[in-house]
Design a protein around this motif. Structure first.
Motif, mmCIF file in Angstrom:
data_model
loop_
_atom_site.group_PDB
_atom_site.id
_atom_site.type_symbol
_atom_site.label_atom_id
_atom_site.label_comp_id
_atom_site.label_asym_id
_atom_site.label_seq_id
_atom_site.Cartn_x
_atom_site.Cartn_y
_atom_site.Cartn_z
ATOM 1 N N CYS A 329 47.118 38.707 47.556
ATOM 2 C CA CYS A 329 46.417 39.440 48.604
ATOM 3 C C CYS A 329 45.678 40.652 48.030
ATOM 4 O O CYS A 329 44.558 40.970 48.461
ATOM 5 C CB CYS A 329 47.401 39.888 49.683
ATOM 6 N N ASP A 330 46.292 41.328 47.070
ATOM 7 C CA ASP A 330 45.628 42.465 46.452
ATOM 8 C C ASP A 330 44.404 42.036 45.661
ATOM 9 O O ASP A 330 43.388 42.740 45.634
ATOM 10 C CB ASP A 330 46.608 43.218 45.544
ATOM 11 N N TRP A 331 44.477 40.893 44.996
ATOM 12 C CA TRP A 331 43.305 40.376 44.273
ATOM 13 C C TRP A 331 42.173 40.070 45.251
ATOM 14 O O TRP A 331 41.007 40.402 44.989
ATOM 15 C CB TRP A 331 43.688 39.128 43.488
ATOM 16 N N VAL A 332 42.507 39.463 46.380
ATOM 17 C CA VAL A 332 41.493 39.151 47.391
ATOM 18 C C VAL A 332 40.872 40.429 47.938
ATOM 19 O O VAL A 332 39.644 40.541 48.065
ATOM 20 C CB VAL A 332 42.118 38.318 48.530
ATOM 21 N N LEU A 333 41.713 41.425 48.272
ATOM 22 C CA LEU A 333 41.193 42.673 48.828
ATOM 23 C C LEU A 333 40.324 43.407 47.814
ATOM 24 O O LEU A 333 39.247 43.912 48.168
ATOM 25 C CB LEU A 333 42.360 43.563 49.265
ATOM 26 N N LEU A 334 40.749 43.465 46.570
ATOM 27 C CA LEU A 334 39.950 44.127 45.540
ATOM 28 C C LEU A 334 38.601 43.442 45.375
ATOM 29 O O LEU A 334 37.570 44.115 45.208
ATOM 30 C CB LEU A 334 40.714 44.124 44.211
ATOM 31 N N SER A 335 38.571 42.132 45.440
ATOM 32 C CA SER A 335 37.309 41.401 45.319
ATOM 33 C C SER A 335 36.378 41.710 46.483
ATOM 34 O O SER A 335 35.158 41.806 46.315
ATOM 35 C CB SER A 335 37.588 39.895 45.246
ATOM 36 N N ILE A 336 36.947 41.893 47.673
ATOM 37 C CA ILE A 336 36.148 42.237 48.843
ATOM 38 C C ILE A 336 35.549 43.628 48.687
ATOM 39 O O ILE A 336 34.358 43.849 48.949
ATOM 40 C CB ILE A 336 37.001 42.155 50.123
ATOM 41 N N VAL A 337 36.355 44.584 48.259
ATOM 42 C CA VAL A 337 35.877 45.953 48.096
ATOM 43 C C VAL A 337 34.844 46.033 46.975
ATOM 44 O O VAL A 337 33.837 46.731 47.085
ATOM 45 C CB VAL A 337 37.053 46.906 47.812
ATOM 46 N N GLN A 338 35.061 45.296 45.893
ATOM 47 C CA GLN A 338 34.135 45.295 44.763
ATOM 48 C C GLN A 338 32.793 44.682 45.153
ATOM 49 O O GLN A 338 31.740 45.108 44.684
ATOM 50 C CB GLN A 338 34.743 44.522 43.596
ATOM 51 N N ASN A 339 32.840 43.636 45.966
ATOM 52 C CA ASN A 339 31.625 42.945 46.430
ATOM 53 C C ASN A 339 30.817 42.403 45.254
ATOM 54 O O ASN A 339 29.581 42.500 45.205
ATOM 55 C CB ASN A 339 30.759 43.877 47.271
#
Length: 397
Positions: A329-339
């Motif tokens: 979940c943290d990998w997914v969230l970081l990818s979203i924030v990074q865009n």
């Protein structure tokens, strides 16, 4: 014996319910982040009278990225704004850097304020006070020295400033830089910080950090201006709280705040996290009981014990699955924030994530047992409620 058993079951139920609540925060952050962040900014329309913005930049010292960071404020695509640079010490090398940028971009309305007022214990407020009083526009953008702006960031922030909104702020994030410390910083701001920040904004809870905040000046003036909050070190939290208490809205914009400080090492970053934890405990004492339970390793261990007692599940297996799913979940969230693509590979993420998750509880305990706050050359003590007192006032010669 029976009361002891009931107590154990009571703790087990509490930990399991709290664990479920944390996973709800995970889901809120992921879906809300996907919906809210990185929206397409509407192009400027030439015949629209855009409101002016006074941008206050408090500075102290020079780092390798300061020139390029400040230059992004001179090249923004927004029709009406002024830049107000604040420097406390007249021997600060940042003065020459600012003057060189003002000469390079003579068409940008920029002014330099040297010397701080004494309106409280907060050095940032003291440094900004003269610029705040001289600001000519209705909207004030307070922006820390390490922030890097895109050409359309200011417009994005203004797009979220409605008639009922008094404050628009950016969610903290970090720029792409090399080294393990930079990786650790990006992981923290893209996971643990973003999760709480996005969930808090979704449920309309004060989560404001003042590193990049657009404020309606007339509303702040009704509180007595920026000097009113000089008694706090966490002035950003109390400014937002005063707005909310009076019925105003605060919102995050779609672009995260890109921190691009030229000084990036593990010790200074962890000292920063510890200082923030001390501020949270002083402002909201209940934090000392619940914040540790938001950490992956802590709440996972408590929940694993709870399900073993309540449901006779395998505690070790539960704990390992908990960590794995949290990691994903943290990998997914970081990818979203990074865009976009991350500046490190999955192995670097594993190492950085484990380091952050294992060191988080230790840093919080350190904050509890050492309540003094060291900020640059100054040392402060916090009272309950967030009021600050300088222990070692800086001597002026």
């Amino acid at each position: 014996m029976a009361p002891m058993i009931y107590t154990l079951y009571g703790f087990a139920i509490f930990f399991f319910v709290f664990w479920c609540g944390i996973w709800i925060l995970h889901l809120i952050a992921i879906f809300y982040g996907k919906y809210r962040l990185h929206s397409k900014v509407t192009p400027l329309v030439s015949d629209v009278p855009y409101p002016g913005v006074s941008i206050i930049k408090p500075l102290m010292g020079v780092d390798p990225h300061l020139f390029s960071n400040l230059e992004t404020f001179f090249t923004m695509n927004y029709p009406k704004y002024e830049l107000l640079f604040c420097i406390e010490d007249d021997t600060d090398p940042a003065i020459m850097l600012v003057k060189s940028l003002m000469e390079k971009y003579p068409k940008i309305d920029a002014r330099l304020f040297i010397g701080a007022a004494i309106v409280g214990v907060n050095p940032k407020i003291n440094n900004m006070h003269h610029a705040y009083e001289a600001a000519i526009y209705e909207f004030i953008l307070i922006s820390d020295s390490g922030i890097r702006m895109k050409e359309d960031t200011l417009q994005d922030m203004m797009n979220y400033m409605s008639d009922k909104t008094a404050l628009v702020h950016q969610m903290p994030f970090s720029a792409d830089r090399n080294g393990f410390a930079a990786t650790l910083e990006k992981i923290y701001f893209g996971t643990a910080q973003s999760r709480i920040y996005l969930a808090a904004d979704f449920v309309k809870i004060n989560c404001h950090t003042g590193m990049s905040a657009l404020i309606r000046k007339s509303v702040l003036d009704e509180e007595g201006g920026i000097k009113t909050f000089g008694c706090y070190l966490a002035e950003d939290f109390f400014i937002a709280k005063s707005f909310i208490d009076r019925g105003w809205k605060i919102r995050i914009c779609s672009q995260p705040a890109i921190q691009n400080s030229g000084i990036c090492d593990i010790n200074s970053f962890q000292a920063r996290l510890t200082r923030w934890a001390k501020l949270r405990v002083a402002m909201l004492p209940v934090v000392m009981f619940f914040e540790p339970l938001t950490e992956c390793m802590v709440i996972g261990g408590c929940a694993a014990w709870a399900v073993g007692l309540l449901f006779q599940w395998d505690s070790l297996g539960f704990y390992l699955i908990h960590i794995l799913v949290w990691f994903i979940c943290d990998w997914v969230l970081l990818s979203i924030v990074q865009n976009g693509s991350l500046p490190f590979n999955k192995f670097d993420f594993v190492v950085g994530w484990l380091f952050r998750e294992c060191s988080g509880p230790y840093l919080f305990l350190h904050a509890l047992f050492d309540p003094t706050i060291r900020w640059r050359t100054r040392v402060y003590k916090l009272a309950w409620g967030g009021i600050a007192q300088e222990i070692k006032p800086r001597i002026k010669f």
